[in-house]
Design an enzyme around this catalytic site. Structure first.
Site, PDB file in Angstrom:
ATOM      1  N   LEU A 241      82.578  32.288  21.610  1.00 26.00           N
ATOM      2  CA  LEU A 241      82.890  31.077  22.364  1.00 26.00           C
ATOM      3  C   LEU A 241      83.319  29.935  21.467  1.00 26.00           C
ATOM      4  CD1 LEU A 241      79.959  31.140  24.938  1.00 26.00           C
ATOM      5  CD2 LEU A 241      82.357  31.668  25.387  1.00 26.00           C
TER       6      LEU A 241
ATOM      7  N   ALA B 141      82.581  27.833  17.230  1.00 28.19           N
ATOM      8  CA  ALA B 141      81.834  27.718  15.984  1.00 28.19           C
ATOM      9  C   ALA B 141      81.785  26.260  15.585  1.00 28.19           C
ATOM     10  CB  ALA B 141      82.480  28.554  14.879  1.00 28.19           C
TER      11      ALA B 141
ATOM     12  N   GLY C 212      79.495  23.306  12.652  1.00 27.58           N
ATOM     13  CA  GLY C 212      78.885  23.155  11.352  1.00 27.58           C
ATOM     14  C   GLY C 212      77.553  23.852  11.219  1.00 27.58           C
TER      15      GLY C 212
ATOM     16  N   ASP D 284      72.217  13.641  19.996  1.00 28.13           N
ATOM     17  CA  ASP D 284      73.591  14.087  19.749  1.00 28.13           C
ATOM     18  C   ASP D 284      74.366  14.204  21.059  1.00 28.13           C
ATOM     19  OD1 ASP D 284      75.748  14.771  18.185  1.00 28.13           O
ATOM     20  OD2 ASP D 284      75.219  16.887  18.051  1.00 28.13           O
TER      21      ASP D 284
END
Length: 517
Positions: free
Chosen positions: A21, A23, A25, A144
């Site tokens: 799906l 990628a 960090g 976040d």
């Protein structure tokens, strides 16, 4: 979704991987499926982080914290976060599996179609606000919140990828591993400056996300991290003329530089949602614009079209003449199912034809989404009770009641008549006599579509219930609306066998286990 590469695993934990799906960090995210047919998103951290014991410990704490957040089901049964289903923080390479949301991120939706309409922004904000209330009530901070961590599903937004910290001991923007938790342009000033992290940082990020959704632009523009961080700390946000009224005032208050000047998270939803109804009222009759709704449907079709061996699809179901909609579908509140056919067999269905003369598939959330996009309005099915004429069998049946062994809450995985997984179901069986609605059922398909039904008792014996099932009237996209005949039969091991004559659902069956009652 991308196909698996030679470097990718084929299986993680109990999940067979179907594709990649994305990628980032921290790791890679795969699409997976359980043995029971549930579709999940599996996040696997990068191997170098697995060697860092401080990172592994933080990962362990965060998985436990997210389990607490996503386990806090609202009274109306709705969550605004993707639930954690499984995890192994102690594996050689740690991983976590969450419920898969077949919808685009807010970033993708805005990049493809521009700013979202006002009703969509209101529903988005109300759902995110209610998610944050649940997070903060546990003494946690997300840290976040950004457009790529907000997914747009058919039944509301989902907040994902928690960089969770405890409000009581989160005192720095950098973790022990030296990685910044947050995203430039959406981090609060105190995160950037390394000051104390409280729930107010989520309120700041919430305001920035709403501004992005309403205008199509981030409130702190810039093309490099240093410039973005400087603007967040020292400059006012750039909101633009299209953001007006109470929504603009809310966003401005959330983006205050001082944490103390921002509104409490408990006040956010009240500004956006109707009194007493909350975000649920804003999403129940269709909250997504047509283009996003079509994308949700496309992704649902892509999931259904995955090959049995897990290889990713080369074409969508609608492009494949080897697929047809079930003939003679009667349907209930259950999601319609796809029925594969040999490629040489022509499709036959009264639906429209494409340019090659092939029939369009008519099933599930995909068709609801496509139809809604074509008509520029969300389609809501509001079936009636669907009563059918009394049959001779019903007339002959005595005035029976539900035996006590059937009472309680039962759950299990659904399979079509050909053995294909078709989601899950939860049935609540209550006391009653012939003619009463004694079963309420929730059907879930691919973590995309949820349908609700009720079933009227026609006859009962000590080991079997014969019922007529119809929609319970809950407005839901993609759910069929006519009556079907179903049976519940007591089986060995204290289980309950379910069967339906609903061709629209693939004549589903299930073996249910008792959860309560």
């Amino acid at each position: 979704m991308q196909p698996l590469g030679p470097e990718d695993p084929q299986v993680i934990g109990a999940y067979r991987l179907l594709g990649r799906l994305g990628a980032g960090g921290m790791g890679r995210v795969y699409l997976g499926r359980s043995a029971g047919g549930r579709t999940v998103a599996v996040k696997v951290v990068h191997p170098q982080f697995a060697l860092d014991e401080q990172f592994r410990e933080r990962f362990r704490r965060e998985v436990a914290a997210v389990r607490r957040v996503t386990g806090d089901i609202r009274p109306d049964g709705r969550q605004w976060t993707a639930p954690v289903l499984d995890a192994d923080p102690d594996a050689p390479v740690p991983w976590v599996a969450t419920g898969y949301v077949a919808g685009p991120s807010l970033t993708e939706a805005v990049q493809d179609g521009g700013a979202l309409p006002g009703p969509t922004v209101r529903a988005l904000g109300a759902g995110l606000a209610e998610a944050l209330v649940a997070v903060h009530a546990l003494g946690l901070v997300h840290r976040d919140i950004k457009p790529s961590n907000v997914l747009l599903a058919l039944d509301g937004p989902r907040l994902i990828d928690f960089g969770i910290a405890r409000a009581s001991d989160a005192t720095a923007a950098l973790t022990e591993t030296g990685m910044s938790i947050g995203s430039p342009g959406y981090m609060a000033p105190e995160q950037i400056l390394g000051a104390e992290v409280t729930g107010a940082v989520d309120v700041f990020s919430f305001g920035a996300v709403l501004a992005y959704a309403a205008t199509g632009r981030p409130p702190f523009p810039g093309d490099n991290s240093a410039g973005l961080l400087y603007r967040v700390v020292h400059e006012p946000p750039v909101l633009g003329p299209e953001l007006t009224g109470p929504l603009r005032a809310l966003v401005e208050s959330c983006l205050a530089k001082s944490p103390e000047a921002r509104p409490p998270v408990t006040a956010l939803a009240g500004v956006l949602a109707p009194a007493g109804g909350g975000a649920r009222e804003l999403v129940r009759t269709g909250w997504l614009p047509p283009a996003v709704l079509e994308e949700v449907g496309r992704r649902a079709v892509e999931l259904l079209d995955l090959e049995p061996d897990g290889s990713p699809p080369g074409r969508t179901v609608a492009d494949d003449p080897g697929y047809r909609a079930p003939s003679g579908a009667r349907g209930t509140a259950r999601p319609a199912a796809y029925v594969p056919q040999p490629p040489t067999q022509p499709a036959r269905h009264p639906g429209g034809r494409d340019r090659q003369g092939r029939n369009r598939i008519v099933a599930g959330a995909a068709v609801a989404a496509t139809l809604a996009a074509a008509t520029a309005a969300a389609l809501t099915l509001l079936p009636g009770d669907g009563d059918t004429p009394t049959t001779a069998k019903e007339t002959a049946a005595s005035d029976t009641s539900v035996p006590k062994d059937f009472l309680g809450t039962w759950a299990g995985d659904i399979r079509q008549s050909d053995g294909t997984p078709n989601g899950t179901m939860t049935a609540v069986v209550t006391p009653g006599t012939r003619g009463a609605y004694v079963v309420r059922t929730t059907y879930s398909a691919l973590n995309v579509l949820e349908c609700h039904s009720k079933a009227k008792l026609l006859s009962a014996t000590a080991t079997e219930l014969d019922l007529e099932e119809v929609s319970d009237g809950t407005p839901t996209l993609g759910c069929t609306g006519t009556a079907a005949r179903i049976t519940f039969t007591l089986a060995d091991g204290g289980r309950l066998a379910y069967a339906s004559d609903d061709a629209g659902g693939g004549k589903p069956t299930a073996t249910l286990t008792k959860n309560s009652g």
